[in-house]
Design a protein around this motif. Sequence first.
Motif, PDB file in Angstrom:
ATOM      1  N   ARG A   6       4.968  10.574   5.595  1.00 16.80           N
ATOM      2  CA  ARG A   6       6.184  11.319   5.302  1.00 16.80           C
ATOM      3  C   ARG A   6       6.065  12.709   5.906  1.00 16.80           C
ATOM      4  NH1 ARG A   6       5.750   9.356  -0.547  1.00 16.80           N
ATOM      5  NH2 ARG A   6       6.918   7.437  -0.442  1.00 16.80           N
ATOM      6  N   PRO A   7       7.202  13.329   6.182  1.00 19.22           N
ATOM      7  CA  PRO A   7       7.143  14.728   6.626  1.00 19.22           C
ATOM      8  C   PRO A   7       6.534  15.612   5.539  1.00 19.22           C
ATOM      9  CG  PRO A   7       9.324  13.793   6.989  1.00 19.22           C
ATOM     10  CD  PRO A   7       8.543  12.784   6.217  1.00 19.22           C
ATOM     11  N   PHE A   8       6.085  16.771   5.935  1.00 17.81           N
ATOM     12  CA  PHE A   8       5.380  17.680   5.033  1.00 17.81           C
ATOM     13  C   PHE A   8       6.195  17.998   3.783  1.00 17.81           C
ATOM     14  CE2 PHE A   8       4.266  21.999   3.666  1.00 17.81           C
ATOM     15  CZ  PHE A   8       2.929  21.804   3.383  1.00 17.81           C
ATOM     16  N   PHE A   9       7.505  18.162   3.946  1.00 20.21           N
ATOM     17  CA  PHE A   9       8.334  18.569   2.820  1.00 20.21           C
ATOM     18  C   PHE A   9       8.696  17.421   1.892  1.00 20.21           C
ATOM     19  CE2 PHE A   9       9.017  22.093   5.741  1.00 20.21           C
ATOM     20  CZ  PHE A   9       8.740  23.144   4.884  1.00 20.21           C
ATOM     21  N   PHE A  10       8.240  16.211   2.190  1.00 21.74           N
ATOM     22  CA  PHE A  10       8.475  15.087   1.295  1.00 21.74           C
ATOM     23  C   PHE A  10       7.182  14.530   0.715  1.00 21.74           C
ATOM     24  CE2 PHE A  10      12.374  14.669   3.981  1.00 21.74           C
ATOM     25  CZ  PHE A  10      13.250  15.091   2.990  1.00 21.74           C
ATOM     26  N   ARG A  11       6.086  15.248   0.888  1.00 20.26           N
ATOM     27  CA  ARG A  11       4.819  14.837   0.296  1.00 20.26           C
ATOM     28  C   ARG A  11       4.630  15.566  -1.027  1.00 20.26           C
ATOM     29  NH1 ARG A  11       0.981  15.569   5.448  1.00 20.26           N
ATOM     30  NH2 ARG A  11       2.310  14.472   6.912  1.00 20.26           N
ATOM     31  N   ARG A  12       4.122  14.848  -1.998  1.00 25.82           N
ATOM     32  CA  ARG A  12       4.012  15.402  -3.344  1.00 25.82           C
ATOM     33  C   ARG A  12       2.930  16.473  -3.452  1.00 25.82           C
ATOM     34  NH1 ARG A  12       3.396  11.805  -8.793  1.00 25.82           N
ATOM     35  NH2 ARG A  12       3.413  13.529 -10.252  1.00 25.82           N
ATOM     36  N   GLY A  13       1.759  16.204  -2.929  1.00 26.19           N
ATOM     37  CA  GLY A  13       0.634  17.116  -3.101  1.00 26.19           C
ATOM     38  C   GLY A  13       0.862  18.516  -2.559  1.00 26.19           C
ATOM     39  N   PRO A  14       1.196  18.649  -1.277  1.00 22.57           N
ATOM     40  CA  PRO A  14       1.397  20.001  -0.734  1.00 22.57           C
ATOM     41  C   PRO A  14       2.566  20.745  -1.376  1.00 22.57           C
ATOM     42  CG  PRO A  14       1.120  18.419   1.043  1.00 22.57           C
ATOM     43  CD  PRO A  14       1.223  17.642  -0.217  1.00 22.57           C
ATOM     44  N   MET A  15       3.625  20.021  -1.702  1.00 24.70           N
ATOM     45  CA  MET A  15       4.781  20.695  -2.281  1.00 24.70           C
ATOM     46  C   MET A  15       4.515  21.135  -3.720  1.00 24.70           C
ATOM     47  SD  MET A  15       6.790  21.056   0.119  1.00 24.70           S
ATOM     48  CE  MET A  15       8.282  21.595  -0.663  1.00 24.70           C
ATOM     49  N   GLU A  16       3.698  20.374  -4.455  1.00 25.60           N
ATOM     50  CA  GLU A  16       3.315  20.837  -5.792  1.00 25.60           C
ATOM     51  C   GLU A  16       2.467  22.098  -5.701  1.00 25.60           C
ATOM     52  OE1 GLU A  16       1.393  17.678  -7.907  1.00 25.60           O
ATOM     53  OE2 GLU A  16       3.286  16.963  -8.755  1.00 25.60           O
ATOM     54  N   ASN A  17       1.614  22.171  -4.690  1.00 26.95           N
ATOM     55  CA  ASN A  17       0.807  23.382  -4.494  1.00 26.95           C
ATOM     56  C   ASN A  17       1.689  24.583  -4.170  1.00 26.95           C
ATOM     57  OD1 ASN A  17      -1.511  21.941  -4.977  1.00 26.95           O
ATOM     58  ND2 ASN A  17      -1.930  21.567  -2.823  1.00 26.95           N
ATOM     59  N   ILE A  18       2.696  24.375  -3.343  1.00 26.17           N
ATOM     60  CA  ILE A  18       3.606  25.470  -2.993  1.00 26.17           C
ATOM     61  C   ILE A  18       4.396  25.909  -4.225  1.00 26.17           C
ATOM     62  CG2 ILE A  18       5.669  26.042  -1.647  1.00 26.17           C
ATOM     63  CD1 ILE A  18       4.490  24.288   0.597  1.00 26.17           C
ATOM     64  N   ALA A  19       4.862  24.945  -5.018  1.00 30.86           N
ATOM     65  CA  ALA A  19       5.606  25.280  -6.234  1.00 30.86           C
ATOM     66  C   ALA A  19       4.729  26.051  -7.217  1.00 30.86           C
ATOM     67  CB  ALA A  19       6.154  24.011  -6.871  1.00 30.86           C
ATOM     68  N   THR A  20       3.490  25.639  -7.369  1.00 31.40           N
ATOM     69  CA  THR A  20       2.569  26.340  -8.259  1.00 31.40           C
ATOM     70  C   THR A  20       2.299  27.757  -7.762  1.00 31.40           C
ATOM     71  OG1 THR A  20       1.551  24.222  -8.807  1.00 31.40           O
ATOM     72  CG2 THR A  20       0.310  26.204  -9.364  1.00 31.40           C
ATOM     73  N   LEU A  44      12.037  36.881 -11.937  1.00 31.45           N
ATOM     74  CA  LEU A  44      12.596  35.760 -12.690  1.00 31.45           C
ATOM     75  C   LEU A  44      13.162  34.701 -11.751  1.00 31.45           C
ATOM     76  CD1 LEU A  44      13.232  34.530 -15.425  1.00 31.45           C
ATOM     77  CD2 LEU A  44      15.448  35.677 -15.329  1.00 31.45           C
ATOM     78  N   VAL A  45      13.816  35.142 -10.692  1.00 27.83           N
ATOM     79  CA  VAL A  45      14.357  34.196  -9.711  1.00 27.83           C
ATOM     80  C   VAL A  45      13.219  33.392  -9.078  1.00 27.83           C
ATOM     81  CG1 VAL A  45      15.615  33.994  -7.537  1.00 27.83           C
ATOM     82  CG2 VAL A  45      16.364  35.640  -9.253  1.00 27.83           C
ATOM     83  N   THR A  46      12.138  34.067  -8.738  1.00 25.13           N
ATOM     84  CA  THR A  46      10.991  33.389  -8.134  1.00 25.13           C
ATOM     85  C   THR A  46      10.363  32.392  -9.106  1.00 25.13           C
ATOM     86  OG1 THR A  46      10.574  35.411  -6.876  1.00 25.13           O
ATOM     87  CG2 THR A  46       8.829  33.775  -6.914  1.00 25.13           C
ATOM     88  N   LEU A  47      10.235  32.787 -10.362  1.00 25.26           N
ATOM     89  CA  LEU A  47       9.713  31.875 -11.382  1.00 25.26           C
ATOM     90  C   LEU A  47      10.595  30.646 -11.535  1.00 25.26           C
ATOM     91  CD1 LEU A  47       8.525  34.205 -14.257  1.00 25.26           C
ATOM     92  CD2 LEU A  47       7.197  32.457 -13.135  1.00 25.26           C
ATOM     93  N   LEU A  48      11.894  30.856 -11.593  1.00 23.79           N
ATOM     94  CA  LEU A  48      12.816  29.737 -11.769  1.00 23.79           C
ATOM     95  C   LEU A  48      12.813  28.803 -10.571  1.00 23.79           C
ATOM     96  CD1 LEU A  48      15.847  31.460 -13.504  1.00 23.79           C
ATOM     97  CD2 LEU A  48      14.161  29.938 -14.510  1.00 23.79           C
ATOM     98  N   VAL A  49      12.766  29.355  -9.363  1.00 19.56           N
ATOM     99  CA  VAL A  49      12.724  28.519  -8.155  1.00 19.56           C
ATOM    100  C   VAL A  49      11.444  27.688  -8.141  1.00 19.56           C
ATOM    101  CG1 VAL A  49      12.486  28.608  -5.640  1.00 19.56           C
ATOM    102  CG2 VAL A  49      14.240  29.946  -6.762  1.00 19.56           C
ATOM    103  N   GLY A  50      10.326  28.304  -8.468  1.00 24.29           N
ATOM    104  CA  GLY A  50       9.071  27.568  -8.510  1.00 24.29           C
ATOM    105  C   GLY A  50       9.069  26.480  -9.566  1.00 24.29           C
ATOM    106  N   THR A  51       9.635  26.763 -10.727  1.00 21.71           N
ATOM    107  CA  THR A  51       9.676  25.778 -11.801  1.00 21.71           C
ATOM    108  C   THR A  51      10.580  24.608 -11.462  1.00 21.71           C
ATOM    109  OG1 THR A  51       9.288  27.544 -13.399  1.00 21.71           O
ATOM    110  CG2 THR A  51      10.141  25.465 -14.248  1.00 21.71           C
ATOM    111  N   VAL A  52      11.773  24.897 -10.962  1.00 24.03           N
ATOM    112  CA  VAL A  52      12.697  23.824 -10.570  1.00 24.03           C
ATOM    113  C   VAL A  52      12.110  23.010  -9.425  1.00 24.03           C
ATOM    114  CG1 VAL A  52      14.962  23.372  -9.550  1.00 24.03           C
ATOM    115  CG2 VAL A  52      14.736  24.988 -11.433  1.00 24.03           C
ATOM    116  N   MET A  53      11.485  23.675  -8.487  1.00 23.13           N
ATOM    117  CA  MET A  53      10.850  22.969  -7.370  1.00 23.13           C
ATOM    118  C   MET A  53       9.739  22.050  -7.873  1.00 23.13           C
ATOM    119  SD  MET A  53       9.246  24.785  -4.062  1.00 23.13           S
ATOM    120  CE  MET A  53       8.221  23.922  -2.931  1.00 23.13           C
ATOM    121  N   PHE A  54       8.939  22.523  -8.821  1.00 19.84           N
ATOM    122  CA  PHE A  54       7.867  21.692  -9.367  1.00 19.84           C
ATOM    123  C   PHE A  54       8.433  20.475 -10.095  1.00 19.84           C
ATOM    124  CE2 PHE A  54       4.584  20.378 -12.301  1.00 19.84           C
ATOM    125  CZ  PHE A  54       3.453  20.439 -11.503  1.00 19.84           C
TER     126      PHE A  54
END
Length: 67
Positions: A12-26, A49-59
């Motif tokens: 899968r492309p990088f943005f559809f892989r679970r592992g790297p995207m969870e790391n970015i969200a964290t 707060l915006v950054t926290l919310l984006v990271g949480t929704v992304m995770f």
Amino acid sequence: MTVETTKLTKKRPFFFRRGPMENIATALIAIGFLMLFQPFALILYTYSLVTLLVGTVMFIIVSKFPE
């Protein structure tokens, strides 16, 4: 004589892989906390707060991706 079959797996492309995207969200969540608790720049505090919310929704979204 053995016949080796190569398994053709599409990665899968990088943005559809679970592992790297969870790391970015964290990392986004951690950056949001650092922005929230720093006493120096008001602009960082403003967008924490915006950054926290984006990271949480992304995770939450990325955690639904298959392994």
